[in-house]
Design an enzyme around this catalytic site. Sequence first.
Site, PDB file in Angstrom:
ATOM      1  N   SER A 555       0.853  -1.191   0.000  1.00  0.00           N
ATOM      2  CA  SER A 555       0.000   0.000   0.000  1.00  0.00           C
ATOM      3  C   SER A 555       0.894   1.249   0.000  1.00  0.00           C
ATOM      4  O   SER A 555       1.669   1.437  -0.932  1.00  0.00           O
ATOM      5  CB  SER A 555      -0.948  -0.044   1.203  1.00  0.00           C
ATOM      6  OG  SER A 555      -1.967   0.908   1.076  1.00  0.00           O
ATOM      7  N   HIS A 670      -7.809  -5.334  -0.565  1.00  0.00           N
ATOM      8  CA  HIS A 670      -6.599  -4.656  -0.119  1.00  0.00           C
ATOM      9  C   HIS A 670      -5.805  -5.495   0.877  1.00  0.00           C
ATOM     10  O   HIS A 670      -4.634  -5.223   1.121  1.00  0.00           O
ATOM     11  CB  HIS A 670      -6.961  -3.302   0.497  1.00  0.00           C
ATOM     12  CG  HIS A 670      -5.806  -2.364   0.602  1.00  0.00           C
ATOM     13  ND1 HIS A 670      -5.098  -1.924  -0.496  1.00  0.00           N
ATOM     14  CD2 HIS A 670      -5.207  -1.787   1.674  1.00  0.00           C
ATOM     15  CE1 HIS A 670      -4.129  -1.114  -0.103  1.00  0.00           C
ATOM     16  NE2 HIS A 670      -4.170  -1.023   1.210  1.00  0.00           N
TER      17      HIS A 670
END
Length: 701
Positions: A555, A670
């Site tokens: 990320s 994610h």
Amino acid sequence: MTIGTVNPAFADNQAADTGVPGPEQDPHIWLEEARGEKALEWVKAENERTLGLLTADPRFEQLKAEALTILDSEDRVPFVSIRPDGLYNFWQDKANPRGLVRKTTLESYRSDAPEWEVVLDVDALAKAEGHEWVYQGSTCLPPEQRHCMISLSDGGKDATVMREFDMATKSFVEGGFELPESQGNMQWIDKDTLLVTRNFDDTLKTESEYPYTSRIWKRGQSLDDAQEIFRGSPKDVWAGASLLRDNKGTIHAYTAFRAVSFHETEYYVQKDGEWLRLDIPLKASPYGIVDGHLLYSTDVDWAVDGQTFPADSLISVDLEEWKANPNGAKKTLVWAPGERQTKQGGSITGNSLFVTMLDNVVGKVVRFDFADGAWHQTPVALPDNATLGIATSSNETDQIMFTVTDFLNPTTLYYSDGGTPEAIKTSPLYFDPAGMDVEQFSATSKDGTKIPYFIVKPKGMKVDGTTATLLTGYGGFQVPRLPAYLGTTGKLWLEKGGAYVLANMRGGGEFGPNWHQTAIRENKQRTWDDFIAVGEDLVKRGFTSPQHLGIQGGSQGGLLVGTAFTQRPDLFGAAIVQIPLFDMLRYHLIGRGASWIGEYGDPRIPEQRAWIEGYSPYQKIVEGVDYPSPFLWASTADDRTHPAHARKGAAKLKALGQPYYYYEEMTGGHSGGVDNEQRAQLQALQFIYLMERLMDDRTKD
């Protein structure tokens, strides 16, 4: 339109109008369509290539099996939430890959073999309904917590559907509340009324694709007919209404917020039928109700009523005084940080506030109580020199559980019901720590700032630059990276002779708000400089060398790795770029990117685009540079950072004839994995890549 795509007419004019690249400048924009036919064909081909290369390694199956054994371990700690009718746990293993929601009693939980009662079988639900359901938690009506809204994600996306569930009957409520897939949340007002903040339609989403309106929804009423009670602005990151509720379930006020940037929020309270803005800093927020007081937390110095509360403080006001005069209630200091201290998470039990803190990156827990007209703080008796956390607590009683961990020792769970915490469960050893040790050093960044890092060294490690070393970190959004049991990394990497390094760069939260705020927006390069400085220090001390030094991050950490290998390709032999941000000149158009403008800046503004363009990894990949064959991976279902970032990075490397690896899971979102089989494969692929790049003889490369 698929999440993360851009209106073509708008995209064509990006460069001309704002300087943001459009299709004429960027030949890989078509990869931003998450599930576009052409894009998925490209993904399929890349996956076949990468799997063919990495799974052919004779060590792959062993590594995957070792990872899966750890992830499916039946004797790992089953973490729970404490509710009035028992302890609830979400559990995934080989037999239940999507997981079970189950419950037990405290007495049974404390035994070596708890007896569990299944409440919801997510695998059975997914099979019956034909969806890739991923359980994302529940929101329950206090104080009984019998009626809950279960959140389910299709494939692991952040967006969820929410459906009413009865914990007593262990079934979804027929004709009950049901919210369609969306970002946002809800709270229970009472059994027949919800306060809902969702994307009610495409016109009621911010640029970041989050909601900015809230409604009160009555049972039996159409959601379209629900009364709107608060509206922010489509220019906000997000906005919505909330309930100020104490730990007994009593609602004291309706509140609301407008996140005008990721790090700046306006707060409101409903007073005499109107929304009154609270006179607090944009980087301060309500923290909870304790002992008849409302607490605030601030990330900046707060000057009010002739006194200044330092950044990271906790401040209290009498609750009844605040309800009568929200902006005039007297403010009292509860706690202020010392040097290199910062608070972390907090939890409110039936009678106290518990706060986890860091003191020079070492964990502490402090209990706060208000008595005899003053605040009192008591250290909680937990082991020293460890990372401490609050696992769960009861709203009605003094019951609370803490976690204690470090790099080499498995997580231990401590339980307290008002007294001294006692250890009740410990995860098993997943790797042999014999002979391994942990040391903390510091590197000097480009501007002279000392950047701490931990190194976990294998037994017999020589200081001659030959040890394969994995360096990782995060460095953003005031999120700290702390020592924690290495588990699969210990088994798949440390036991094989590798070293592990965790860096604590500016931009993170290891030393409080200022550690973060000094490395955002125009100063974000400081984070990248800090990470590179740690890599240089590892080489200087002889722990490793560029040929044997790899980096990994996800990320914001994926952006960190991207900046590192494009700015200093000579310093690293491997780079794992996980679910990353990567194209920072278009990040505001992809996934939830616009919400992070407060962290990075806005590429549509020339001055800000200049500092972003200075480090954006996608633009920094150029012809004629020898990059360390990076491994980029993503998830098709990631609606936060979006797979386009990793895809485009790989596509550009390919176009320039550069060696690279690319892999994309169709599900996982994610988090990168929806079940342990998927997670184990991802772990094995990455460690095989690291072994081939950093441990094996590459003199013929």
